[in-house]
Design a protein around this motif. Structure first.
Motif: not given
Lengths: 636, 258
Positions: A256-259, A25, A308-311, A28
């Protein structure tokens, strides 16, 4: 009473499994709430691996919509891989949510989104690991209500034994309504137990509770009728439609996952629904009418979502994104706003016309060029009329050549095999088309450095489409045609060298077909496959056709009867009591029109052709243009 | 055929290089190096850091990593360097990046690179601490004595190059047990032994789990869960201590440090 996290017991297992970060888990955008401060608690599940499930838009939208309510808590759970499953069983760790690692069995509701039927065995694993009885009949007052949603929920009959209810259509308002009913029922002290709660849900007319319907069969095995067995339960359950997408601008705070996951991007749905009328396309049929999100809302969502995400990638999603009434302005506006920022924009482009290439040009201004995909779907003009994909060979070749002359060196062409009325000749036409594309491309560019990839999927007839009556083509026939096609492509070595060829085996499609158009009797097969170790059936390395075949045989289920048999007009289909809005008579006419090779226009540009959805659902087409433009972003 | 256009204007040049120490803590120690790299690139965008990009059709942000801790091992001392196209205040950068990363991936310090040479050359060894819940401290003490007394302790591990056998003993500079009151096992009545190590950076790398395999090869140490943390990495002093690799850049003044 608060619910303890299983984290202290899970953590020591994680160093022993692959990609442990997927179970941790900490994304973000994740929302963590106190258990005791909430009244209604949802566990939302995508029944596949985290890497596939996390980016799922449906789950992300519902997660955010639910968590915006102060007294509601929503957490997420995904299918665990067999390595962790084995350890969880050995150490008695139950199915958990990734947000706070609470046990799934402690929640009021377990909502499972099925994008594909091949996730059914993963549902059983999750239920079993959670300690929730596999069949709804065995569950008591303390167990979560297991709800199915997503496109597969339009025929949930094969999993009718395992779910308490299914919700048809758009989820945004449906989950709020269900939450209200559960909240009220709990506040009243849970009168009448689980049965009463399910009855109240069924009373909405939008929630299908299989146990309140009896299925009767004819001696030949076909369904005689499906009727409610309780007063207060509607004869037909209707889908939900969220109108005015501008009022539902989700996800606002994307997860926004770390994986690493299959999509690393901020995705905005630019419209929902499609009336192109491709007869094989279940999504296009069950999500009508078209509802556009306005250019202004799209622009705002992209800006805020990226901040928000930084994507660094934006996907403009829909069933046919080039069809948005203001797609040109959306693309040029966004391209201008993000020029020189290393943000890339993508449009899942399948439309076969020059406009599509203009859009792709606009989006690749930054120098990053994603591939171009065109989907003629059928190899011959004749079969394209059958499936209502109105693309002429001339258009296709002109479009692909334009792509080559504009600097694309690689183009992907998507086709289907096994379509109704298809002959060997229809499939062999794909080779001729591909040869023509390369020949014309070489002539136009004067270069041999161009390629195309032919990608082929097996056709599976789906409920609520004009092809719901169609016999599926047997896998042996599909495999044979694909072999012939491969030979035909390579018959000209010079052209064949420039053509890539990708296809899937027919066997998983046959099982998908069994599950798509199956009825309640197919449930025994799913359970037996799961008991024999069936997991992650959507993954070729885990799928076992032999396991499905043996389970079907043991359960007395004839796979052929469910898949390659043509249905008649009079036959009661397992999903007839589930209302997607489409008029069954219209679907039948469209099926007959398909066989006769008649095409059907799009109701956005031509008069209504009475598919039935708008009057049945009290909805209407919502399209622009609004005439607005996206303004340049001013740096703050 | 129209040649593909080069991206217009190219990319702005690097005017400032910043060296960063960061930590991987708690559950986020399960982030792999690739996971961290993606999260870090997003954090750069969220924090609006003026990161410089490489040239070409597929420009990449200028980030170089000094080393990577194995997945599942926590660290208080990971290092990376970034190139910026506009100079910034490193203390502000440290705060902004830390805010943009999830708790558990923590940016501890940022200093302007003032010295020649790269970070990787300054890293010779790491200090590790390994907690062994369920292991009695004197049991570990005996194992450590046996380990240190050995000439060579071979262990086997599956690496990307296949199954490799290598010596763990030679890589170990310091091995001792620590005061167990510092990190209780979190479960009452269960002992927790703590191992402190200084290990040289060698190839193939000798990781904390290799050391545990080595200890189990020479002594009867129960297998079970362990939690390792990298406490420091840098140049090795004559006394078996580890030099702070950012000290030369810092001019002796810590910026934004803890």
């Amino acid at each position: 009473m608060s619910v303890a996290t299983v984290w202290p017991r899970l953590e020591p297992l994680l160093p022993q499994v692959g990609k442990p970060i997927q179970y941790v888990g900490g994304e973000l955008g994740a929302v963590l709430k106190e258990w005791d401060s909430t009244q209604v608690r949802w566990a939302l599940m995508y029944p596949d691996a985290y890497e596939v499930g996390l980016p799922n838009q449906g789950i992300q939208i519902l997660y955010e919509v639910l968590n915006e309510l102060p007294d509601v808590l929503a957490e997420r759970t995904y299918a665990v891989w067999p390595d962790l499953e084995a350890l969880m069983r050995a150490h008695g760790v139950p199915q958990f949510t990734v947000d706070t690692h609470r046990p799934v069995a402690a929640f009021d509701l377990l909502g499972v989104s099925f994008a594909t039927e091949l996730g059914y065995t993963n549902l059983l694993t999750a239920l079993d690991l959670a300690g929730i009885p596999l069949t709804a009949a065995e569950r008591g007052a303390g167990h979560p209500v297991v709800l199915a949603g997503g496109h597969a929920a339009f025929n949930p009959e094969p999993i009718a034994d395992f779910i308490d209810a299914a919700v048809l259509g758009d989820g945004e308002e449906a989950v709020l309504e269900i939450t209200g009913i559960v909240r009220q029922w709990k506040a009243e002290g849970r009168p009448g137990g689980r049965d009463e709660l399910l009855l109240r849900l069924a009373g909405t007319g939008n929630v299908y509770v299989p146990r309140f319907y009896d299925v009767e069969y004819l001696p030949d095995g076909r369904i005689q009728r499906v009727v409610p067995n309780r007063p207060g339960v509607p004869f037909r359950v209707h889908k939900r439609t969220t109108m005015d997408l501008d009022a539902w601008p989700y996800p606002r705070k994307p997860l926004v996952p770390l994986a690493e996951t299959v999509h690393e991007r901020y995705a905005v749905e630019i419209f929902r629904g499609c009336t192109r009328g491709c007869r094989f396309c279940q999504a296009g049929m069950i999500t009508r009418p078209v509802r556009e999100r306005s250019i202004t809302t799209v622009g705002q969502m992209v800006r805020e979502g990226l901040e928000f995400s930084g994507f660094s990638e934006v996907g403009l999603l829909s069933l046919s994104s080039a069809d948005h009434s203001e797609i040109g302005d959306i693309c040029s506006g966004l391209a201008q706003q993000y020029d020189g920022t290393n943000v890339s924009l993508s449009l899942p482009s399948t439309r076969v016309d020059a406009f599509n290439i203009e859009l792709a040009e606009e989006l690749s201004r930054n120098g990053r060029r994603t591939g171009l995909t065109f989907a003629p779907e059928g190899g011959s003009e004749r079969i394209r009329k059958v499936i209502n994909k109105m693309v002429s060979e001339e258009d296709l070749i002109r479009t692909v050549v334009t792509a080559y002359t504009n600097g694309w060196r690689q183009v992907k062409l998507y086709f289907m095999c096994g379509l109704p009325t298809e002959t060997d000749e229809d499939v062999l036409q794909i080779a001729r088309l591909a040869h023509e594309v390369i020949r014309a491309g070489r002539a136009a560019t004067g270069s041999r450095d161009i390629r195309c990839t032919v990608s082929i999927g097996g056709f599976v007839p789906k409920p609520h489409t004009p092809f719901q009556w169609a016999p599926m083509t047997p896998p042996e026939t599909i495999d044979r045609r694909l072999r012939l096609l491969k030979q035909a492509i390579n018959a000209d070595r010079s052209l064949g060298r420039a053509i890539g060829y990708r296809y899937h085996d027919g066997e998983p499609s046959l099982i998908e077909a069994l599950l798509s158009r199956g009825d309640r009797r197919v449930g025994a097969v799913i359970r037996a496959v799961w008991a024999a170790g069936g997991r992650f059936d959507g993954w070729s390395e885990h799928f076992s056709y032999a396991r499905w075949g043996q389970a079907a045989e043991a359960a007395g289920v004839d796979i052929g009867w469910y898949t390659t048999r043509e249905r008649t007009q009079a036959e009661v289909l397992p999903w007839d009591h589930l209302d997607s809005g489409l008029d069954k008579d219209w679907l039948w006419q469209d099926w007959r029109a398909a066989l006769a090779g008649y095409e059907q226009d799009d109701c956005r540009w031509t008069p209504c052709f009475d598919c039935g959805v708008c009057p049945a659902m009290d909805t209407q087409i919502q399209v622009g243009p609004t005439g607005r433009k996206l303004l340049p972003l001013t740096p703050v | 055929m129209t040649p593909r256009r080069q991206p217009q204007g190219g990319q702005a040049p690097v005017v400032q290089r910043i060296r960063i120490r960061y930590a991987k803590r708690g559950p986020l120690r399960f982030t792999s190096h690739r996971d961290f790299a993606r999260a870090f690139e997003r954090a750069l965008r969220r924090a609006s850091v003026p990161i410089a990009f490489s040239q070409g059709f597929s420009p990449h942000p200028k980030i170089s990593y000094a080393s990577a801790v194995p997945t599942g091992v926590a660290s208080e001392a990971e290092y990376l360097e970034i190139g910026l196209h506009t100079a910034v205040d490193p203390a502000e950068l440290q705060r902004a990046l830390d805010r943009a990363l999830p708790p558990g991936l923590d940016v501890l310090e940022a200093v302007v690179a003032r010295s020649p040479g790269g970070l990787p050359e300054r890293i010779e060894a790491s200090a590790w601490r390994i907690e062994l819940p369920g292991v009695a401290p004197d049991r570990l003490g005996e194992a450590v004595a046996a380990f240190l007394a050995a000439e060579e302790i071979l262990v086997e591990r599956l690496t990307k190059q296949g199954r490799r056998t290598f010596d763990t003993r030679a890589a170990v500079v310091v091995m001792s047990t620590a005061d167990t009151t510092q990190a209780p096992s979190e479960v009452d009545g269960v002992p927790c032994a703590i191992l402190d190590l200084v290990v040289r950076q060698v190839t193939p790398s000798v990781r904390p789990d290799d050391i545990l395999s080595g200890l189990r090869a020479v002594a009867d140490l129960p297998s079970g869960p362990s939690r390792a943390t990298r406490l420091a990495q840098g140049e090795l002093t004559a006394h078996g201590e580890i030099d702070d690799p950012l000290a030369v850049d810092r001019d002796g003044v810590p910026i934004g440090g803890h």
